[in-house]
Design a protein around this motif. Structure first.
Motif, mmCIF file in Angstrom:
data_model
loop_
_atom_site.group_PDB
_atom_site.id
_atom_site.type_symbol
_atom_site.label_atom_id
_atom_site.label_comp_id
_atom_site.label_asym_id
_atom_site.label_seq_id
_atom_site.Cartn_x
_atom_site.Cartn_y
_atom_site.Cartn_z
ATOM 1 N N GLU A 210 24.087 -48.606 13.327
ATOM 2 C CA GLU A 210 23.368 -49.490 11.564
ATOM 3 C C GLU A 210 22.086 -48.345 11.433
ATOM 4 O OE1 GLU A 210 25.247 -54.211 12.561
ATOM 5 O OE2 GLU A 210 22.908 -53.227 13.504
ATOM 6 N N ILE A 211 21.461 -48.168 12.366
ATOM 7 C CA ILE A 211 19.968 -47.603 11.704
ATOM 8 C C ILE A 211 20.679 -46.264 11.181
ATOM 9 C CG2 ILE A 211 17.681 -46.119 12.367
ATOM 10 C CD1 ILE A 211 17.840 -48.027 14.738
ATOM 11 N N ARG A 212 21.530 -45.151 11.278
ATOM 12 C CA ARG A 212 22.219 -44.346 10.457
ATOM 13 C C ARG A 212 22.078 -44.392 9.709
ATOM 14 N NH1 ARG A 212 19.440 -39.717 10.907
ATOM 15 N NH2 ARG A 212 18.882 -40.547 12.607
ATOM 16 N N GLN A 213 23.594 -45.170 9.426
ATOM 17 C CA GLN A 213 24.278 -46.010 8.193
ATOM 18 C C GLN A 213 23.506 -46.225 7.007
ATOM 19 O OE1 GLN A 213 27.298 -49.086 10.766
ATOM 20 N NE2 GLN A 213 26.883 -49.316 8.422
ATOM 21 N N ILE A 214 21.766 -47.033 7.445
ATOM 22 C CA ILE A 214 20.625 -46.482 6.687
ATOM 23 C C ILE A 214 20.035 -45.362 6.309
ATOM 24 C CG2 ILE A 214 18.968 -47.870 5.924
ATOM 25 C CD1 ILE A 214 19.319 -50.793 7.963
ATOM 26 N N VAL A 215 20.059 -44.736 7.009
ATOM 27 C CA VAL A 215 18.855 -43.505 7.267
ATOM 28 C C VAL A 215 20.534 -42.035 5.947
ATOM 29 C CG1 VAL A 215 18.368 -41.216 8.018
ATOM 30 C CG2 VAL A 215 17.880 -43.839 9.068
ATOM 31 N N GLU A 216 21.123 -42.525 6.240
ATOM 32 C CA GLU A 216 22.492 -41.478 5.747
ATOM 33 C C GLU A 216 22.194 -42.257 3.924
ATOM 34 O OE1 GLU A 216 25.628 -41.117 7.639
ATOM 35 O OE2 GLU A 216 24.437 -39.557 9.134
ATOM 36 N N ASP B 193 12.599 -46.183 3.063
ATOM 37 C CA ASP B 193 11.645 -45.417 3.716
ATOM 38 C C ASP B 193 10.723 -46.758 4.831
ATOM 39 O OD1 ASP B 193 12.527 -43.090 3.071
ATOM 40 O OD2 ASP B 193 11.492 -42.608 1.552
ATOM 41 N N LEU B 194 10.004 -47.288 4.383
ATOM 42 C CA LEU B 194 9.026 -48.317 5.105
ATOM 43 C C LEU B 194 10.274 -48.946 6.272
ATOM 44 C CD1 LEU B 194 7.175 -49.825 2.340
ATOM 45 C CD2 LEU B 194 6.266 -47.972 3.550
ATOM 46 N N TYR B 195 10.917 -49.529 5.627
ATOM 47 C CA TYR B 195 11.855 -49.503 7.007
ATOM 48 C C TYR B 195 12.148 -49.042 8.157
ATOM 49 C CZ TYR B 195 15.673 -52.983 9.324
ATOM 50 O OH TYR B 195 16.195 -53.761 10.108
ATOM 51 N N ILE B 196 13.117 -47.330 8.104
ATOM 52 C CA ILE B 196 13.046 -46.957 8.656
ATOM 53 C C ILE B 196 11.998 -46.477 9.682
ATOM 54 C CG2 ILE B 196 14.064 -44.558 9.604
ATOM 55 C CD1 ILE B 196 16.458 -46.747 8.407
ATOM 56 N N PHE B 197 10.709 -46.255 8.743
ATOM 57 C CA PHE B 197 9.305 -45.958 9.392
ATOM 58 C C PHE B 197 9.092 -46.499 10.940
ATOM 59 C CE2 PHE B 197 4.926 -45.860 9.924
ATOM 60 C CZ PHE B 197 4.585 -44.238 9.648
ATOM 61 N N SER B 198 9.521 -48.262 10.238
ATOM 62 C CA SER B 198 8.914 -49.449 11.313
ATOM 63 C C SER B 198 9.621 -48.685 12.533
ATOM 64 C CB SER B 198 8.512 -50.539 11.079
ATOM 65 O OG SER B 198 7.378 -50.300 10.225
ATOM 66 N N CYS B 199 11.130 -49.027 12.539
ATOM 67 C CA CYS B 199 12.093 -48.837 12.952
ATOM 68 C C CYS B 199 12.220 -47.636 14.436
ATOM 69 C CB CYS B 199 13.543 -48.766 12.484
ATOM 70 S SG CYS B 199 14.730 -49.740 11.748
ATOM 71 N N TYR B 200 11.527 -46.839 13.949
ATOM 72 C CA TYR B 200 10.684 -45.564 14.551
ATOM 73 C C TYR B 200 9.649 -45.575 15.223
ATOM 74 C CZ TYR B 200 15.829 -43.389 13.926
ATOM 75 O OH TYR B 200 16.715 -43.504 14.128
ATOM 76 N N THR B 201 8.606 -46.607 14.787
ATOM 77 C CA THR B 201 7.297 -46.573 15.272
ATOM 78 C C THR B 201 7.399 -48.104 15.734
ATOM 79 O OG1 THR B 201 6.440 -47.672 12.989
ATOM 80 C CG2 THR B 201 6.655 -44.809 13.486
ATOM 81 N N GLY B 202 7.447 -49.682 15.216
ATOM 82 C CA GLY B 202 7.290 -50.778 15.822
ATOM 83 C C GLY B 202 6.195 -51.070 15.362
ATOM 84 N N SER C 22 12.190 -57.196 11.862
ATOM 85 C CA SER C 22 13.946 -56.773 13.107
ATOM 86 C C SER C 22 13.689 -55.502 12.978
ATOM 87 C CB SER C 22 14.977 -56.634 12.179
ATOM 88 O OG SER C 22 15.456 -56.321 10.894
ATOM 89 N N SER C 23 13.078 -54.585 11.608
ATOM 90 C CA SER C 23 12.226 -53.022 12.535
ATOM 91 C C SER C 23 11.367 -52.679 14.191
ATOM 92 C CB SER C 23 12.311 -52.266 11.526
ATOM 93 O OG SER C 23 10.784 -53.383 10.845
ATOM 94 N N ARG C 24 11.239 -54.127 13.886
ATOM 95 C CA ARG C 24 9.762 -53.319 14.783
ATOM 96 C C ARG C 24 11.025 -54.381 16.555
ATOM 97 N NH1 ARG C 24 4.706 -54.523 16.095
ATOM 98 N NH2 ARG C 24 3.950 -55.585 17.460
#
Length: 262
Positions: A83-89, A102-111, A212-214
């Motif tokens: 699902e993360i990949r679906q949003i990234v792409e 961008d902000l959401y994906i950034f938090s998915c990979y940083t917490g 939910s990204s966290r």
């Protein structure tokens, strides 16, 4: 209390339990707070009377037998790697949608939480022995960010997060305050992320929130075999015990059995 009693000084004996009920209604219907937030204030009022009774200031607490129920617990939601990949792409042509993505994906990979992302500065990104960049600073969360009780998070900048930082380097340089990302409100980002989730064909997009990204980050780290002690450090918890017991949401995301009675 000032509205209820039309004055500054209130005798404890004057306060009846109905005041707590009125307080909950006021916070929910006038201030727009959620049930859990309103109940916390009612419980604080109850604690004041218990404290007064313990110190002999009042003969008994009228609130002793009162209970205040929190709202229905929300379902714990986080995204999986697919699902993360679906949003990234997902290709977006609106600058506002792209920023939220961008902000959401950034938090998915940083917490990082929303407040921590909004307060992120270039000076918070440091280099570890020429090997990798990492972000470390005190969390922007209430009393936890006070001088007496700081909780610091430490998170490596993974390639996915690094790519996003590079996109906004110029903004960080031009910002008078030095903030890395453009300003946006928590309400705006939570409304928009649901639209993005729907466009990305995420199941139940209405359940996707920025927080939910966290949880997603915690789940990703655990699935990659990262020790709980490191997950706790990334999330800014004071110990792994906090990750497992004081924050059951994270423990559920990580599919870890809760430690009872800690």
């Amino acid at each position: 209390m000032k509205v209820e009693f039309k004055g500054q000084n209130i005798q404890l004996e004057e306060v009846e339990p109905i005041v707590a009920d009125n307080l909950i209604n006021y916070l929910k219907n006038v201030r727009g707070n959620q049930q859990d937030h309103a109940v916390r204030h009612a419980k604080t009022l109850k604690s004041v009377f218990a404290f007064a009774q313990d110190n002999g200031w009042i003969p008994y607490s009228k609130f002793a037998n009162k209970s205040y129920k929190r709202g229905v617990k929300k379902e714990i939601h986080f995204l999986n790697e697919k699902e993360i990949r679906q949003i990234v792409e997902l290709k977006l042509y609106s600058p506002n949608l792209q920023l939220v993505k961008d902000l959401y994906i950034f938090s998915c990979y940083t917490g990082l939480s929303f407040a921590d992302v909004m307060n992120l500065k270039a000076s918070d990104i440091q280099r570890y022995e020429e090997d990798f960049d990492y972000i470390s600073k005190a969390r922007q969360k209430g009393a936890e960010n006070s001088n007496f009780k700081k909780k610091v998070f430490f998170t490596p900048v993974l390639p996915e997060a690094e790519n996003i930082l590079k996109k906004y380097e110029e903004i960080a340089q031009l910002s008078p305050e030095g903030f890395y990302f453009p300003r946006i409100t928590n309400q705006q980002i939570n409304r928009t992320i649901k639209d993005i989730a729907a466009l990305a064909k995420i199941e139940n997009p209405e359940k996707v929130t920025y927080h939910s990204s966290r949880r997603t980050c915690a789940s990703l780290l655990y699935n990659y075999g990262v020790p709980i002690s490191i997950v706790a450090k990334v999330l800014g918890h004071s110990s792994e015990l906090v990750t497992l017991t004081l924050n059951p949401k994270v423990a559920i995301c990580l599919k870890i059995p809760m430690i009872a009675n800690h």
